[in-house]
Scaffold this motif. Sequence first.
Motif, PDB file in Angstrom:
ATOM      1  N   GLU A 139     -32.390 -16.666 -34.903  1.00 20.98           N
ATOM      2  CA  GLU A 139     -31.579 -15.751 -34.102  1.00 20.98           C
ATOM      3  C   GLU A 139     -32.035 -15.748 -32.647  1.00 20.98           C
ATOM      4  OE1 GLU A 139     -30.196 -11.028 -33.988  1.00 20.98           O
ATOM      5  OE2 GLU A 139     -31.420 -11.800 -35.642  1.00 20.98           O
ATOM      6  N   ASN A 140     -33.346 -15.731 -32.419  1.00 21.42           N
ATOM      7  CA  ASN A 140     -33.870 -15.761 -31.057  1.00 21.42           C
ATOM      8  C   ASN A 140     -33.552 -17.089 -30.375  1.00 21.42           C
ATOM      9  OD1 ASN A 140     -35.505 -14.666 -28.849  1.00 21.42           O
ATOM     10  ND2 ASN A 140     -37.004 -16.221 -29.420  1.00 21.42           N
ATOM     11  N   LEU A 141     -33.684 -18.196 -31.113  1.00 23.25           N
ATOM     12  CA  LEU A 141     -33.383 -19.505 -30.543  1.00 23.25           C
ATOM     13  C   LEU A 141     -31.906 -19.621 -30.161  1.00 23.25           C
ATOM     14  CD1 LEU A 141     -35.499 -21.839 -32.865  1.00 23.25           C
ATOM     15  CD2 LEU A 141     -36.051 -21.054 -30.548  1.00 23.25           C
ATOM     16  N   GLU A 142     -31.050 -18.989 -30.923  1.00 28.13           N
ATOM     17  CA  GLU A 142     -29.625 -19.006 -30.610  1.00 28.13           C
ATOM     18  C   GLU A 142     -29.298 -18.093 -29.435  1.00 28.13           C
ATOM     19  OE1 GLU A 142     -27.128 -19.882 -34.577  1.00 28.13           O
ATOM     20  OE2 GLU A 142     -28.380 -18.107 -34.714  1.00 28.13           O
ATOM     21  N   ASN A 143     -29.772 -16.859 -29.495  1.00 27.02           N
ATOM     22  CA  ASN A 143     -29.365 -15.852 -28.507  1.00 27.02           C
ATOM     23  C   ASN A 143     -30.037 -16.027 -27.153  1.00 27.02           C
ATOM     24  OD1 ASN A 143     -27.739 -14.683 -30.427  1.00 27.02           O
ATOM     25  ND2 ASN A 143     -29.261 -13.161 -31.045  1.00 27.02           N
ATOM     26  N   LYS A 144     -31.268 -16.503 -27.133  1.00 26.14           N
ATOM     27  CA  LYS A 144     -32.016 -16.603 -25.880  1.00 26.14           C
ATOM     28  C   LYS A 144     -32.097 -18.027 -25.345  1.00 26.14           C
ATOM     29  CE  LYS A 144     -36.370 -15.273 -23.671  1.00 26.14           C
ATOM     30  NZ  LYS A 144     -37.696 -14.631 -23.848  1.00 26.14           N
ATOM     31  N   PHE A 145     -32.208 -19.002 -26.256  1.00 23.59           N
ATOM     32  CA  PHE A 145     -32.495 -20.365 -25.818  1.00 23.59           C
ATOM     33  C   PHE A 145     -31.329 -21.332 -26.028  1.00 23.59           C
ATOM     34  CE2 PHE A 145     -36.669 -18.461 -26.675  1.00 23.59           C
ATOM     35  CZ  PHE A 145     -37.250 -18.631 -25.427  1.00 23.59           C
ATOM     36  N   GLY A 146     -30.173 -20.810 -26.370  1.00 29.06           N
ATOM     37  CA  GLY A 146     -28.951 -21.601 -26.341  1.00 29.06           C
ATOM     38  C   GLY A 146     -28.704 -22.514 -27.517  1.00 29.06           C
TER      39      GLY A 146
END
Length: 722
Positions: free
Chosen positions: A524-531
């Motif tokens: 989720e963090n990789l998707e929401n913050k790192f594209g």
Amino acid sequence: MTTSTEHENEMWTSLDLSGQWRVTKATDDALRTSVGLDTDDEEWPTIHVPSHWQSHPLFAAENGPLLYRKDFELGVPGAGERRFIVVDGLFYQGDVWLDGAYLGDPEGYFIPHAYDITALATLDTEHVLAVGATCSPQRDKKAKRNITGVFQHWDCIEPDFNPGGIWRGVRIERSGPVRIDALRVLCRDANEARANVRLSARLDSNGDLPVRIVTYVNNKVVDEIEKSLASGINTLDWDVDIDEPKLWWPWSMGQQNLTDIRVEVVHDSTVSHSVSRRTGLREVAVQDWVYSINGERIFLKGANLAPTRAMLGDADETELRRDIELAREAGLDLVRVHGHISRTELYDAADELGMLIWQDFPLQWGYARQIRREAVRQAEEAVNLLGHHPSIMTWCAHNEPFTFSVTPGESFDFKKMAVPFLAGHQLPTWNKSVLDRWVKRSFEKADVTRPVIAHSGVLPHLPTLDGTDSHLYFGWYHGDERDLPGFAAKIPRLMRFVSEFGAQAIPESSEFIDTAAWPNLDWENLENKFGMQRGNFENHVPVAAFDNFDDWRFATQVYQADVIRYHIETLRRLKYRPTGGFCMFALNDAMPMISWSVLDHKRVPKLGYTALAEACRPVIVTADRLPLSMRPGDQLRIALHVVSDLHRELDNASVTANLESTGDPQVWQFEGAIAADDCTLVGHITITAPFAEGPVILDLTLVSGDVVATNRYQTVVTAKLS
């Protein structure tokens, strides 16, 4: 390398205000009471100017506005002397005060803003400059109001990033009674006999004055004009001819000869002000998306260039130049400065290194109706700022002028988005049909020397069914990466210039990923913050197929490299029939991201960078791509081509095709000439799959004097067809 423009700035700069400033949140109370001389700001934090405020630990999550203050001493101007505050870059807009007196409200992040402070400077020698900086978050992504392009809406920059701040220098500039507020230098046409340069100046006069405008080319006077100026802003256009010019060429076609042009305004036999521009004398033309420089056509091999850093003000000259060097080392002729205007040092490097630039205006996706007038003004200012750079070959007003929005990290579901996607292309919209036409006209009015593209990535639509360049993401957003050749055969119009294609890959510099948690990463963090677009990764390189993170990362890079290599080979085989060039997406990252780049934020290359460089060599030998697998006994008829970007014929060329498999090896050889700057069909071969299962490898070799090119294609023979 120090440019003539930098020397000119230094000559007229009385005081450089870069350094430590005081800063605080710009509350209503601060703006009311803290812009004058009597404010005690000793308890305020300090911040370096130039910089972006999120680079400061206290403001790392701040969206502004902030109030900046700087105390300084300045001698009283002499008789006939004027003083100006010049803010070279403010993200994105603000208010400026000197000693509590309001000077103005600058808007436009890349535009220098100048304010006459002569009257205030005569009152005292101690002063305070206050700047209220605002860069409002763009909450409504379909109707943005800040003309900041990719910096505030892009899937390759963190969605919470804010570029706000005084990101370029601030200085006190002096002049005589007349100051050159802007100087535009454009090479209208050029050949070996003569070059014509159009100059346009915006002159700020403090009275009704007679002046002489003197133009120098490489320190030699070539033109003088007598003119009577009115008080205030005056505009003046004139032309100069340069005999037997040394032409500027892209690096693959010739020398990068640069020419210094200086304009002086003389009043009462004294130079009141002067401005210099280093330019290159060359002529750009385009026909059906095939560009030519100085009458010589060029097939454009390019890449989209992200900001060198998301915090662009923190990038140094070496970093900016290195991005251009890396593009050249990959064999590229062109970078598309994607959705932003960069620092002047990047354009200086492109001029010196012979790298062509497709320059985007910083409009990306959807904008509010209220920005039209400001966008038109800023387009003209972009020409004033950058028009003298010979590397810039074209302007583009707007990238993908559509208002549909995908949340960060979300995969673009073509089936779900098909209706709004097609409607955005086919139906009239305010962004596409109104805003872009106005911005395009502004560029065309200001610059008659370059082609202007109204918008990028728009499909053919009524009434002309013409369309623009194409964004084709086979193998990522839609279809299979092997679909491009068939699509090109069906709709060749969309192959005229493909300015985006590619696939995401995991970078080598992956400190922001907790790889020890594999396979249970913080998706989720990789998707929401790192594209990261996980859904697309699962479609093409699924996590479950790999035992560890390193193997998965390697596989994502192999897949990206294949997409890049085979797309480029297909487009190069269509050279000039109808393809004029391409720009893969993308060369670099602006910050730690999982993106389409082939160079991560530390400029560590992915495998895709090597694939890009190999596919962009001046001469390549290619074959129709082998299928993923063959059944025993299958036959394929394969075309062999040589694509040459050299502007000379390759005589006595030899092409050898060598097929290795579990059966007997097969060898074919062809001899003849390879046409200059063209794609040549060498011949056809027919291969038969052996009856034993195993790998099949087709090796190609071209030899012509000192020119050698190789290529390899692979498949596998199996009784079970993939």
